[in-house]
Enzyme design. Structure first.
Site, PDB file in Angstrom:
ATOM      1  N   ASP A 186       0.857  -1.180   0.000  1.00 45.66           N
ATOM      2  CA  ASP A 186       0.000   0.000   0.000  1.00 45.66           C
ATOM      3  C   ASP A 186       0.901   1.240   0.000  1.00 45.66           C
ATOM      4  O   ASP A 186       2.112   1.135   0.227  1.00 45.66           O
ATOM      5  CB  ASP A 186      -0.904  -0.043   1.239  1.00 45.66           C
ATOM      6  CG  ASP A 186      -1.832   1.149   1.327  1.00 45.66           C
ATOM      7  OD1 ASP A 186      -2.321   1.588   0.275  1.00 45.66           O
ATOM      8  OD2 ASP A 186      -2.066   1.651   2.434  1.00 45.66           O
ATOM      9  N   THR A 225      -0.270   4.919   1.265  1.00 37.36           N
ATOM     10  CA  THR A 225      -0.525   5.795   2.403  1.00 37.36           C
ATOM     11  C   THR A 225      -0.433   5.021   3.708  1.00 37.36           C
ATOM     12  O   THR A 225      -1.156   4.044   3.916  1.00 37.36           O
ATOM     13  CB  THR A 225      -1.915   6.441   2.282  1.00 37.36           C
ATOM     14  OG1 THR A 225      -2.010   7.086   1.013  1.00 37.36           O
ATOM     15  CG2 THR A 225      -2.143   7.441   3.382  1.00 37.36           C
ATOM     16  N   THR A 284      -2.421   1.435  -4.781  1.00 36.02           N
ATOM     17  CA  THR A 284      -2.933   2.559  -4.001  1.00 36.02           C
ATOM     18  C   THR A 284      -4.244   3.059  -4.585  1.00 36.02           C
ATOM     19  O   THR A 284      -4.509   2.908  -5.783  1.00 36.02           O
ATOM     20  CB  THR A 284      -1.902   3.711  -3.972  1.00 36.02           C
ATOM     21  OG1 THR A 284      -2.467   4.828  -3.286  1.00 36.02           O
ATOM     22  CG2 THR A 284      -1.523   4.141  -5.380  1.00 36.02           C
ATOM     23  N   ASP A 289      -4.898   6.220  -4.447  1.00 39.28           N
ATOM     24  CA  ASP A 289      -4.652   7.635  -4.728  1.00 39.28           C
ATOM     25  C   ASP A 289      -4.591   7.884  -6.229  1.00 39.28           C
ATOM     26  O   ASP A 289      -4.565   6.967  -7.045  1.00 39.28           O
ATOM     27  CB  ASP A 289      -3.344   8.071  -4.069  1.00 39.28           C
ATOM     28  CG  ASP A 289      -3.454   9.466  -3.479  1.00 39.28           C
ATOM     29  OD1 ASP A 289      -4.203  10.275  -4.047  1.00 39.28           O
ATOM     30  OD2 ASP A 289      -2.810   9.735  -2.459  1.00 39.28           O
ATOM     31  N   ARG A 316      -5.678   4.387  -8.161  1.00 39.05           N
ATOM     32  CA  ARG A 316      -7.148   4.346  -8.170  1.00 39.05           C
ATOM     33  C   ARG A 316      -7.627   2.891  -8.053  1.00 39.05           C
ATOM     34  O   ARG A 316      -8.466   2.419  -8.798  1.00 39.05           O
ATOM     35  CB  ARG A 316      -7.706   4.975  -9.450  1.00 39.05           C
ATOM     36  CG  ARG A 316      -7.387   6.453  -9.613  1.00 39.05           C
ATOM     37  CD  ARG A 316      -8.039   7.274  -8.535  1.00 39.05           C
ATOM     38  NE  ARG A 316      -7.949   8.715  -8.793  1.00 39.05           N
ATOM     39  CZ  ARG A 316      -8.210   9.642  -7.874  1.00 39.05           C
ATOM     40  NH1 ARG A 316      -8.566   9.274  -6.652  1.00 39.05           N
ATOM     41  NH2 ARG A 316      -8.144  10.917  -8.171  1.00 39.05           N
ATOM     42  N   ASP A 370      -1.482  -1.031   6.031  1.00 36.22           N
ATOM     43  CA  ASP A 370      -1.710  -0.546   7.395  1.00 36.22           C
ATOM     44  C   ASP A 370      -3.167  -0.241   7.690  1.00 36.22           C
ATOM     45  O   ASP A 370      -3.506   0.061   8.836  1.00 36.22           O
ATOM     46  CB  ASP A 370      -0.894   0.728   7.634  1.00 36.22           C
ATOM     47  CG  ASP A 370      -1.475   1.925   6.897  1.00 36.22           C
ATOM     48  OD1 ASP A 370      -1.614   2.997   7.501  1.00 36.22           O
ATOM     49  OD2 ASP A 370      -1.811   1.778   5.713  1.00 36.22           O
TER      50      ASP A 370
END
EC number: 7.6.2.1
Length: 1116
Positions: free
Chosen positions: A449, A451, A747, A749, A829, A855
């Site tokens: 991951d 973030t 991710t 993001d 995304r 996390d």
């Protein structure tokens, strides 16, 4: 021709022509696609299967039409009957229904609900023994020895005493049963403690203590501060005057932030809690379901015209903890119907690759037992009861498959897990799964991951962009200056006229010509005020006793004490913390109002009319507030640029600046505003209330009403928040790449941010080119993009989740093949489900071992899908850590976890398993030679007691001490991660090494038994003493030969085992002749046999180390 026949013929011809046209049109479309799909073989899975299905159904129809009507009815009826029976017997699932829960004087229903009992036990008194035995004997190894042990009850094929076979098997089963019983007893104690916890129940006799297990649907339960919520409840009242309280949900969803829960307004307004018993009310609750983030219900009073909508904000789910005040709620779900129990599922059991390899070798050994027994029987001759002799031979050679193999490996795994947790270089690391530590040494792909995993998830406000001007940390003093100017102007304007201050140049009624131009001061003020108001942050003070005081007390309180902001998102906390730093401070917040302290020290109050929280679907949050002084109603909204671009007014800078900030690695939020008139708000409020009261499709209707406001909003600003990289991320990723592990970053993001983090973390090196996979919506586009990727296989691949989905739909095999050739892959995304699908995809297509690290709760599915799941205890809570096989505190620790502990665990288990097999093979070789010498008689060489001692007391400790062995030091393994590539190939435990140990066992077993027969021809009555002593010495020397790095415990184990055997020679006079053992001939001849069996192997090891040393030998 009759009309009926004519109609039938015409209908058939029409259908046939339609099918031909459809077929031709399909072919034409395929030809168009093929004109540009020329560089890569296509996989027309969808079209081909569609046509075949269509033709199959037509054939079935024609056949079906030839059957008689009676046959059709009988076939259909039989199929339906069998289907129903199967569904009822095998797929019996409980159906959940909505319910109406009465409150107060309302009459309760007679419907029965589950008991509110927590039960995590695996067994009961009745099922314990059957279940444990089933779990043990479903494994081939244990089942094999059970059959061998049971055969000893048959006198004709009995080899020795019963304890010879039942002793080891019984010990293994006994240890397993004790471990299971202890674990289940601990679960029982925990369940009993939770079920007997006392809660206060509101009745007409006052507060009555009631244990958790006796709570029923409809009970009014009081939950005090720091107390666990015993069942799913609707929040009716709280001692907090705000009508809301905080709860901690870390045991439910793993998130550490506090959640704000709202009491039902109708019951919160009552004078006392006892008044609830005198009302006539009813709560409608939807059917129980798993989703902890949604709830649909209503609260209706029959003695007054009151009806309130209930959402997830009005619920208290079981296993959450009340963090402030006391809460009174009505129970709506109990026991198995609570959200926490419905979301509790056993994680998938993971089996390590080494265990699968050992299982394969075990089956091979079983095959060897059968072959050897048949050969011995063939040499003996198929005379007499040959099947009895065959079974006796199988029993004699059963030691080829060592029963201690499984228990040695399990104890070794427990030892490795203990070493991982005691490693001071990776503190607070927890091995939650003790079954797969060897998998850490076989990883080929690491899914990470972004973030909170590669980054710290500590948000710092970095940039404010207003379109024509932007502010960075170096120029934030200008923002403070503009705010001070604004509020100084406020004081001047309000002193003479005492009119409420609306802000500098407040937004007038906007005409259709476009937005009103403002000064920089005004725009800064509007942006900062929007950030200070548009959020779901609540300030929490350590001492809340003065919370009832006035504004001045609140201001003094914040000056004297440090405030802690509680919110569901660290981004929001960063924004509110920044507004405080520039002078506009969030002072107090409750359900209905919010107070801000201005740079001049005055307090401004805003009434909260509505809040629209952030969801992963909407990707935005909004709030409607009303200025207490001016009465102005404002609708603020902030969200991701993807959704906000269509909501705000036309502008020419938003998209470009979002891209610029993303390239800097900043997380962006777009902030907008809209002024509402009183009439507009009242109309919206009415429609919003109606949508919230609907039971069917409530979420869709509510969202539709909100979207009616989200039009033509004024763009205020764009914010950029930085998420810093974790410490040691760059060298760790570099180490993993040098170790041959390919890292994929998955991710949610945006593309630009993902690229920036990939570059800054050195996942993509500066000299490496990046290939951004284009947006694809169909098969043709996917094919063209794959052709482009094929020409750039040395580039890092960046792809969005949607494009990935399309590629996997049409070209799954081709895409995985090309992606695996890329040095690194970034998927942005990406949804949680897609993360898990990517992990499974790599496992299925490559057959390599995967490791996932994350996390947050959105990483749990990915962690559980991987062969090894690693969770980081981070800002998003412990949900990922609790679901993982290994829990660490920061990303850099995974380097040591793989390079050092993965290497040691795999190497040690490989050596341990092969040595245990060698221990069984050598004694079986001796048994085979012994039988062949004595005319293939099925007679045991050693008594059963000595066989048990050989596998346990005499050799157990030295053999198990191999779990302390290591080929290289931890420093060397970390310095030279290239050594890890050797582990992935699996050469430490392979057919080659296995057959090498088989040859060693045959050689040593043959030397020992033939040496004894040759040297002790006259004293053959002492063959047991001779061969067994030589066997024990050989095993101890072979352990010493296998060890690569000595540990003091290994020396102790060798000396202790040797001393124990020497002592047993003196004690066990029934098996050993003490007088014969003291003779010099016995001693030197045993030494000679042992030397011949071991010294050549020592010489071969020396020669191999000198002329063909292992890779690590060149480094040490």
């Amino acid at each position: 021709m009759s009309f009926r026949n004519f109609y039938g013929t015409a209908k058939r011809s029409l259908l046939a022509s339609r099918r031909r046209r459809q077929y031709l049109s399909d072919d034409d479309s395929d030809e168009e696609d093929e004109t540009c799909l020329d560089d890569m073989p296509l996989m027309y899975n969808n079209e081909v299967s569609f046509k075949m299905d269509e033709s199959d159904s037509l054939v079935n129809r024609r056949r079906y039409g030839n059957q008689s009507r009676v046959a059709q009815i009988i076939n259909d009826g039989w199929a339906r009957t069998c289907g129903r029976c199967w569904e009822r017997l095998c797929n019996r699932r409980k159906e959940y229904h909505p319910r109406n829960v009465p409150i107060g004087l309302r009459r309760s229903s007679d419907e029965k609900y589950p008991k509110n009992v927590i039960r995590n036990q695996k067994y009961s008194i009745i099922t314990f023994i059957p279940k444990v035995l089933f779990e043990q004997f479903k494994f081939f190894l244990n089942l094999y020895f059970l059959v061998m042990a049971l055969s000893q009850f048959i006198p004709e094929i009995r080899i020795g005493y019963l304890y010879t076979y039942w002793g080891p098997l019984g010990f293994v089963i006994f240890v397993t049963m004790c471990r299971e019983a202890l674990d289940d007893y601990r679960r029982y104690r925990r369940d009993k403690e939770a079920n007997s916890q006392k809660f206060r129940k509101l009745t007409r006799d006052g507060m009555v203590p009631v244990p958790s297990s006796n709570i029923k649907v409809g009970d009014l339960i009081v939950v005090d501060k720091n107390q666990r919520v015993p069942a799913d409840m609707i929040f009716l009242r709280t001692t907090e005057k705000t009508g809301a309280c905080f709860i901690r949900t870390d045991q439910l969803d793993g998130e550490t932030d506090w959640k704000l829960k709202l009491a039902v307004q109708s019951t919160q307004k009552l004078q006392t809690s006892v008044d609830i018993l005198d009302i006539q009310a009813e709560v409608y609750a939807e059917a129980p379901q798993k989703d902890i983030h949604s709830f649909v219900g209503t609260f209706k009073r029959y003695d007054e015209p009151v009806e309130d909508s209930l959402s997830v904000e009005n619920t208290l789910w079981s296993n959450t903890v009340v963090a402030s005040g006391s809460a009174l709620g009505v129970v709506i779900y109990t026991g198995a119907e609570t959200r926490s129990v419905m979301n509790t599922s056993q994680p998938p059991s993971k089996v390590g690759l080494l265990d699968l390899e050992v299982n394969t070798l075990t089956k091979l050994l079983f095959f060897a037992v059968i072959v050897l027994s048949v050969v011995m029987l063939a040499l003996k001759g198929f005379d007499g009861p040959w099947y009895r002799y065959l079974f006796r031979f199988i029993l004699l050679f059963s030691y080829i498959i060592p029963i201690s193999l499984r228990i040695n490996l399990d104890m070794g795994k427990a030892a490795y897990s203990f070493m991982i947790q005691r490693d001071k270089a990776i503190p607070e690391t927890i091995a939650r799964s003790t079954t797969i530590p060897e998998e850490l040494g076989r990883v080929s792909y690491l899914m990470s991951d972004k973030t909170g995993t590669l980054t710290q998830n500590e948000m710092i406000f970095k940039k404010l962009h207003l379109g024509t001007v932007s502010y960075t940390p170096e120029t934030m003093d200008e923002v403070q200056s503009h705010l001070r100017t604004t509020f100084a102007q406020h004081q001047k304007e309000t002193q003479p006229s005492q009119q409420p201050f609306l802000g500098p140049s407040m937004t007038p009624t906007r005409s259709s010509s476009g937005p009103v131009r403002r000064t920089v001061v005004t725009r800064v003020f509007e942006a900062v005020r929007a950030l200070a108001l548009c959020h779901n942050v609540t300030p929490v003070y350590e001492d809340s006793e003065n919370s009832e005081a006035g504004y001045e007390t609140e201001a003094d309180q914040q000056i004297q004490q440090e405030v802690v902001y509680q919110a569901s998102s660290p981004d929001e906390v960063a924004l509110v913390t920044w507004t405080e730093s520039v002078g506009l401070t969030l002072l107090k917040r409750d359900l209905n109002s919010m107070q801000l302290r201005t740079p001049s020290g005055s307090v401004v109050t805003y009434h909260i009319l509505h809040i629209f929280p952030f969801t992963s679907e909407t990707k935005r949050m909004g709030i409607i507030v009303k200025d207490e002084k001016s009465g102005e109603i404002s609708f603020y909204m902030k969200g991701a640029d993807v959704v906000m671009q269509t909501i705000v007014q036309y502008n020419d800078w938003l998209e470009e600046e979002c891209g610029n900030m993303a390239r800097e690695g900043l997380r962006t939020l777009v902030v907008a505003k809209k002024i509402l008139t009183e009439e507009q708000y009242q109309e919206f409020d009415t429609r919003y209330h109606q949508a919230k009261m609907s039971i069917q499709d409530r979420n869709a209707k509510v969202q539709g009403v909100i979207e009616s406001l989200e039009r033509d909003m004024e763009l205020l600003c764009l914010t950029g928040v930085e998420d810093k990289l974790q410490e040691g991320v760059r060298p760790t990723l570099e180490m993993l790449k040098n170790a041959g592990i390919k890292v994929w970053m998955l991710t949610g993001d945006k593309l630009e941010t993902a690229i920036c983090i990939a570059k800054s973390s050195k996942l993509v090196s500066r000299t490496q080119d990046i290939h951004i996979f284009g947006v694809v919506n169909g098969r043709t586009e996917a094919h063209l993009q794959l052709n482009a990727l094929r020409k750039k296989q040395d580039n890092a691949l960046i792809i969005t989740g949607n494009s990935l989905q399309v590629c996997l739909k049409y070209y799954e095999h081709e895409f995985v093949e090309l992606a695996c050739q890329c040095p690194s892959v970034v998927v942005c995304r990406c949804s949680p489900t897609q993360k898990a699908d990517i992990v499974k995809l790599l496992q299925n297509h490559t057959g390599k071992r995967t490791c996932s690290i994350g996390d947050g709760g959105n990483d749990v599915s990915m962690i559980q899908a991987a062969n090894v799941g690693v969770g980081i205890v981070g800002k998003e809570g412990k949900q990922a850590s609790l679901a993982a096989d290994f829990s660490i505190t920061q990303f850099s620790h995974i380097g040591r976890l793989l390079m050092v502990h993965g290497r040691n665990s795999y190497k040690r288990s490989a050596a341990l398993s092969q040595f245990v097999m060698h221990r069984g093979l050598i004694i079986s070789t001796m048994q085979a030679v012994f039988c062949s010498v004595f005319y293939f008689a099925s007679i045991a060489l050693f008594p059963g007691f000595l066989m048990i001692g050989y596998a346990t007391a005499y050799t157990m400790y030295p053999v198990f001490s191999l779990v302390l062995d290591k080929d290289v030091s931890a420093e060397t393994a970390m310095t030279y991660p290239e050594l890890y590539k050797e582990l992935v190939k699996g050469r430490s435990l392979s057919f080659k090494t296995f057959f090498l140990w088989v040859l060693i066992s045959i050689y040593q077993g043959g030397i020992i038994i033939y040496g004894a027969l040759w040297l002790f021809d006259e004293d053959f009555v002492h063959v047991v003493s001779i061969t067994f002593t030589a066997l024990i010495l050989t095993e101890l020397l072979m352990v010493a030969l296998t060890i690569r790095t000595w540990h003091w415990a290994m020396v102790v184990a060798e000396v202790f085992s040797l001393a124990l055997y020497i002592a047993s020679l003196l004690v066990l006079r029934n098996y050993f002749d003490a007088t014969f053992l003291r003779t010099f001939d016995f001693i030197w001849k045993v030494v000679a046999i042992t030397s011949v069996s071991c010294i050549p192997l020592y010489i071969l090891k020396y020669l191999r180390k000198k002329f063909s040393p292992p890779v690590y030998a060149k480094l040490t």
